[in-house]
Design an enzyme around this catalytic site. Structure first.
Site, PDB file in Angstrom:
ATOM      1  N   LYS A  61       0.848  -1.332   0.142  1.00 54.73           N
ATOM      2  CA  LYS A  61       0.178  -0.068   0.076  1.00 54.73           C
ATOM      3  C   LYS A  61       0.750   1.234   0.159  1.00 54.73           C
ATOM      4  CE  LYS A  61      -0.115   2.184   3.366  1.00 54.73           C
ATOM      5  NZ  LYS A  61       0.151   2.871   4.442  1.00 54.73           N
TER       6      LYS A  61
ATOM      7  N   ASP B 149      -5.361   0.990   8.448  1.00 54.10           N
ATOM      8  CA  ASP B 149      -5.246   0.445   7.098  1.00 54.10           C
ATOM      9  C   ASP B 149      -5.863  -0.466   6.532  1.00 54.10           C
ATOM     10  OD1 ASP B 149      -3.473   2.903   6.568  1.00 54.10           O
ATOM     11  OD2 ASP B 149      -1.670   2.027   6.829  1.00 54.10           O
TER      12      ASP B 149
HETATM   13  O1  C5P Z   1      -3.841   1.727  13.315  1.00 56.93           O
HETATM   14  P1  C5P Z   1      -2.813   1.292  13.231  1.00 56.93           P
HETATM   15  O2  C5P Z   1      -2.184   0.120  14.021  1.00 56.93           O
HETATM   16  O3  C5P Z   1      -1.998   1.670  12.076  1.00 56.93           O
HETATM   17  O4  C5P Z   1      -1.905   2.512  14.209  1.00 56.93           O
HETATM   18  C1  C5P Z   1      -0.608   2.442  14.786  1.00 56.93           C
HETATM   19  C2  C5P Z   1      -0.520   3.870  15.648  1.00 56.93           C
HETATM   20  O5  C5P Z   1      -0.407   4.910  14.707  1.00 56.93           O
HETATM   21  C3  C5P Z   1      -1.638   4.073  16.614  1.00 56.93           C
HETATM   22  O6  C5P Z   1      -1.613   3.423  17.887  1.00 56.93           O
HETATM   23  C4  C5P Z   1      -1.642   5.411  16.789  1.00 56.93           C
HETATM   24  O7  C5P Z   1      -0.885   5.747  17.716  1.00 56.93           O
HETATM   25  C5  C5P Z   1      -1.284   5.905  15.332  1.00 56.93           C
HETATM   26  N1  C5P Z   1      -2.287   6.413  14.503  1.00 56.93           N
HETATM   27  C6  C5P Z   1      -2.915   7.616  14.698  1.00 56.93           C
HETATM   28  N2  C5P Z   1      -3.824   8.032  13.908  1.00 56.93           N
HETATM   29  C7  C5P Z   1      -4.330   7.287  13.127  1.00 56.93           C
HETATM   30  C8  C5P Z   1      -3.827   6.188  12.703  1.00 56.93           C
HETATM   31  C9  C5P Z   1      -2.760   5.542  13.392  1.00 56.93           C
HETATM   32  O8  C5P Z   1      -2.537   8.353  15.830  1.00 56.93           O
HETATM   33  N3  C5P Z   1      -5.414   7.769  12.381  1.00 56.93           N
END
Ligand code: C5P
Length: 271
Positions: free
Chosen positions: A10, A126
């Site tokens: 991605k 994602d």
């Molecule tokens: O959802 P994912 O596991 O990819 O996110 C990893 C970290 O990235 C989250 O714990 C958060 O700290 C941050 N994040 C965020 N805002 C988002 C996506 C991710 O702050 N929209």
């Protein structure tokens, strides 16, 4: 019966951080596309959960609940055996774990003849976009997805083989209220598309460079190869360069591989 599924890399062609919710999650706007390179998975029904891993980036991939594929199967509510061939670097800003989890969900829909639960955002921001697997305008924290049209783009992906933990990059982001993405007016017209892309940003690029300064070196190296656009994807460290033609892209990839034999360098088409 086993289902073979492809989990493409991605790429965030743009990634604007426009705010932060009270729960700490960031509001994003992103044009997401997918590469023709990725991980390969084989999923079959099984009495117990099992994950096996091989491939060039197998080392360090967990084969228990820590693997997002495992949690995706649990969310679906069935036990499966998953064989994952890991071709993509992890913690790399190209959705590795999310794309694998999305591929497992897509395979399980076929295996069990029912749709997967709608709550897949809980697996990772994602995962919903990766379930679509095609060019998408993403907003919210990853839950709002809109169809978009963009022509296939000739690209190089480069990762300097350093892991970048996403939470650390968000923590280093100083300005949370950045300008929104502007509207993409004529994606079918080359000049308009390049200009629009050049006017957008990845707001996580600067904070990622503070976590891993080598990203700046990757971007500078890519910029020296006469691309139309150079940028980081996601929270890094993978960067991409877009080229006017496939021949230019292939020549640039060749040069890069010779100059930086330790970096992961892949020529690909994004769509
Ligand atoms: O959802 P994912 O596991 O990819 O996110 C990893 C970290 O990235 C989250 O714990 C958060 O700290 C941050 N994040 C965020 N805002 C988002 C996506 C991710 O702050 N929209």
């Amino acid at each position: 019966m086993a289902i073979e599924v492809f989990a493409p890399a991605k790429i965030n062609l743009t990634l604007h951080v426009t705010g932060q919710r009270p729960d700490g999650y960031h509001l994003l706007e992103s044009l997401v596309v997918f590469a023709d390179i990725g991980d390969q998975l084989r999923v079959s029904k099984s009495d117990a959960m099992q994950i096996t891993v091989d491939g060039p980036f197998a080392q360090g991939v967990p084969f228990d609940q820590r693997n997002l594929c495992w949690r995706a199967a649990e969310l679906f509510g069935e036990t499966v055996s998953i064989h994952l061939t890991k071709n993509l670097p992890h913690a790399a800003g190209i959705g590795g774990g999310s794309s694998d989890a999305a591929a497992v969900l897509n395979a399980m829909e076929k295996l069990f003849h029912r749709p997967c639960p709608s709550a897949t955002l809980s697996l990772g921001a994602d995962v919903p976009v990766c379930q679509r697997g095609r060019a998408t305008l993403m907003s919210g924290i990853g839950e709002t997805l809109a169809e978009t049209n963009i022509r296939p783009l000739d690209a190089i992906l480069v990762n300097p083989r350093v892991d970048v933990p996403t939470p650390q990059v968000f923590k280093n982001l100083t300005t949370k209220n950045n300008p929104a993405m502007t509207q993409m007016l004529a994606p079918d017209q080359n000049q308009a598309l390049w200009q629009w892309l050049a006017d957008q940003r990845n707001d996580l690029q600067a904070p990622a460079i503070t976590v891993q300064p080598v990203i700046a070196e990757v971007l500078a190296t890519l910029a020296s190869l006469y691309p139309k656009i150079t940028r980081m994807s996601g929270s890094g460290a993978t960067c991409f360069a877009l080229f006017e033609s496939r021949a230019q892209r292939d020549a640039a990839a060749q040069t890069l591989k010779q100059r930086n034999p330790d970096w992961w360098v892949e020529a690909t088409t994004l769509a």
